[in-house]
Write a protein that holds these residues in place. Sequence first.
Motif, mmCIF file in Angstrom:
data_model
loop_
_atom_site.group_PDB
_atom_site.id
_atom_site.type_symbol
_atom_site.label_atom_id
_atom_site.label_comp_id
_atom_site.label_asym_id
_atom_site.label_seq_id
_atom_site.Cartn_x
_atom_site.Cartn_y
_atom_site.Cartn_z
ATOM 1 N N TRP A 158 51.952 28.378 43.407
ATOM 2 C CA TRP A 158 50.970 27.588 42.650
ATOM 3 C C TRP A 158 51.668 26.867 41.505
ATOM 4 N N LEU A 159 51.417 25.584 41.401
ATOM 5 C CA LEU A 159 52.020 24.754 40.359
ATOM 6 C C LEU A 159 51.169 24.761 39.093
ATOM 7 N N SER A 160 51.781 24.357 37.994
ATOM 8 C CA SER A 160 51.044 24.302 36.724
ATOM 9 C C SER A 160 50.062 23.137 36.693
ATOM 10 N N GLN A 161 50.277 22.151 37.559
ATOM 11 C CA GLN A 161 49.383 20.990 37.619
ATOM 12 C C GLN A 161 49.581 20.275 38.947
ATOM 13 N N VAL A 162 48.607 19.458 39.307
ATOM 14 C CA VAL A 162 48.786 18.565 40.445
ATOM 15 C C VAL A 162 49.866 17.558 40.058
ATOM 16 N N PRO A 163 50.890 17.368 40.888
ATOM 17 C CA PRO A 163 51.954 16.428 40.519
ATOM 18 C C PRO A 163 51.406 15.029 40.257
ATOM 19 N N LYS A 164 52.036 14.344 39.334
ATOM 20 C CA LYS A 164 51.640 12.960 39.050
ATOM 21 C C LYS A 164 52.185 12.035 40.134
ATOM 22 N N GLY A 165 51.411 11.015 40.455
ATOM 23 C CA GLY A 165 51.863 10.036 41.428
ATOM 24 C C GLY A 165 51.538 10.382 42.860
ATOM 25 N N VAL A 166 50.496 11.214 43.093
ATOM 26 C CA VAL A 166 50.152 11.600 44.471
ATOM 27 C C VAL A 166 48.921 10.846 44.989
ATOM 28 N N GLU A 167 48.508 9.812 44.260
ATOM 29 C CA GLU A 167 47.299 9.077 44.627
ATOM 30 C C GLU A 167 47.410 8.420 46.004
ATOM 31 N N MET A 168 48.635 8.127 46.436
ATOM 32 C CA MET A 168 48.838 7.459 47.729
ATOM 33 C C MET A 168 48.700 8.425 48.914
ATOM 34 N N ASN A 169 48.509 9.698 48.630
ATOM 35 C CA ASN A 169 48.460 10.719 49.681
ATOM 36 C C ASN A 169 47.037 10.880 50.229
ATOM 37 N N LYS A 170 46.344 9.767 50.458
ATOM 38 C CA LYS A 170 44.933 9.787 50.829
ATOM 39 C C LYS A 170 44.722 10.508 52.154
ATOM 40 N N GLU A 171 43.610 11.229 52.204
ATOM 41 C CA GLU A 171 43.168 12.029 53.353
ATOM 42 C C GLU A 171 43.983 13.319 53.517
ATOM 43 N N ASN A 172 45.104 13.420 52.838
ATOM 44 C CA ASN A 172 45.880 14.663 52.846
ATOM 45 C C ASN A 172 45.597 15.414 51.555
ATOM 46 N N ILE A 173 45.160 16.658 51.671
ATOM 47 C CA ILE A 173 44.905 17.427 50.449
ATOM 48 C C ILE A 173 46.159 18.157 49.981
ATOM 49 N N TYR A 174 47.193 18.135 50.823
ATOM 50 C CA TYR A 174 48.484 18.730 50.479
ATOM 51 C C TYR A 174 49.547 17.885 51.178
ATOM 52 N N LEU A 175 50.771 18.310 51.157
ATOM 53 C CA LEU A 175 51.819 17.598 51.880
ATOM 54 C C LEU A 175 51.541 17.645 53.380
ATOM 55 N N ALA A 176 51.827 16.533 54.044
ATOM 56 C CA ALA A 176 51.610 16.422 55.488
ATOM 57 C C ALA A 176 52.639 15.459 56.055
ATOM 58 N N SER A 177 52.704 15.405 57.378
ATOM 59 C CA SER A 177 53.688 14.534 58.032
ATOM 60 C C SER A 177 53.468 13.070 57.678
ATOM 61 N N THR A 178 52.250 12.711 57.274
ATOM 62 C CA THR A 178 51.954 11.323 56.906
ATOM 63 C C THR A 178 52.097 11.050 55.412
ATOM 64 N N SER A 179 52.524 12.031 54.646
ATOM 65 C CA SER A 179 52.665 11.837 53.198
ATOM 66 C C SER A 179 53.819 10.895 52.882
ATOM 67 N N PRO A 180 53.622 9.943 51.963
ATOM 68 C CA PRO A 180 54.717 9.061 51.544
ATOM 69 C C PRO A 180 55.856 9.860 50.910
ATOM 70 N N SER A 181 57.063 9.347 51.021
ATOM 71 C CA SER A 181 58.234 10.040 50.475
ATOM 72 C C SER A 181 58.113 10.253 48.969
ATOM 73 N N SER A 182 57.459 9.310 48.273
ATOM 74 C CA SER A 182 57.303 9.452 46.819
ATOM 75 C C SER A 182 56.410 10.642 46.475
ATOM 76 N N VAL A 183 55.431 10.916 47.314
ATOM 77 C CA VAL A 183 54.537 12.059 47.102
ATOM 78 C C VAL A 183 55.300 13.366 47.335
ATOM 79 N N ILE A 184 56.090 13.410 48.385
ATOM 80 C CA ILE A 184 56.901 14.595 48.677
ATOM 81 C C ILE A 184 57.842 14.889 47.512
#
Length: 365
Positions: A158-184
């Motif tokens: 568990w992280l201290s916060q949701v990482p900043k800059g994950v807005e582009m990870n739409k429809e994914n509630i966590y990391l997924a194969s379709t997540s942008p590299s910046s989100v990862i």
Amino acid sequence: MDVSNVLHMNGGFGDNSYASNSVIQRKVMAMTKAIIEEAVTGVYGNMFLKTICIADLGCSSGPNTLFVATEVMKTVDKIRRKFGHKSSPEFQIFLNDLPGNDFNSIFRSLPRVQEELRDEMGSEFGPCFFTGLPGSFYSRLCPIGSLHFVHSSYSLMWLSQVPKGVEMNKENIYLASTSPSSVIQAYYEQFQKDFSMFLKCRSEELVSGGRMVLTILGRKGDDPTSKECCYIWDLLAMALKQMVYEGLIEQEKLYSFSIPQYTPSPFEVKAEVEKEGSFAINHLEASEINWAACGNKFNLPHSSNDDGYNVAKCMRSVAEPLLMDHFGESIMDKLFLKYGEILSDCMSKEETKFVNVTISMTKKE
């Protein structure tokens, strides 16, 4: 999302509580028993302390909360008897979790636990003192040089916060194969920042030669979007998408929700420990446990033979406060019914496992 205020397991002892649905966490703790015993032996066997201070970080509540603490005390007493020491050390046990944790349930159980320990260990067994320690383990919790042994299981992902800059990870509630590299990258950098701070704080609180055993929900491979660490959340996202399609959840609500978690590999854990520099690694391993191990073994009335149902109950006891804060309480029953159906279908077709990363360390001189 203010993670420190929202993140906690479901309290109490009801049908959806963590206390009633945390069998798999107990099994994972049992899997690390030999590693914990070795670490405790390394502390007490070398120091023969009059008072041994133990901290369990991310203790939650329910049957698991005092499991490791009592095992540590039994190990110390076994070493004491082996070396013929007549007097037992005193035990100071710090139980830490975020302020929303159900500490009241823990406190109510303490008289029974202490009585059981006295009955099992005999009159020579030293007194034990329990202290609730609310606060984030990504900050200092105890005075400098006050702890001899630190344990944490299934908490440090568990992280201290949701990482900043994950807005582009739409429809994914966590990391997924379709997540942008910046989100990862954002998730990984948040893990690095948090875990490094955790290590720094514990290095200040532990005595030289003090030991620490951590078990983190993680992955074996290099890919942070692989099924071995992300599939459980992918299937929950599937249930949420179905509810969007049915008009029960607004699409933007789904797009704006992210799980504040990162499941590291052994290599990533090792890299942060070596970079921080305060600890020597004694043992590092990855292990597996089937999702089906969530099956209820606490002999409670809601026990089920449906593996998908049991996994959904386990996940509900962990994630419901986060989901309720964002989506509201009214959809929870329907959401987890859908989730259970999806899990049952998935688990009937393929083998599904959680990966655990366990590390044992010694504070350097």
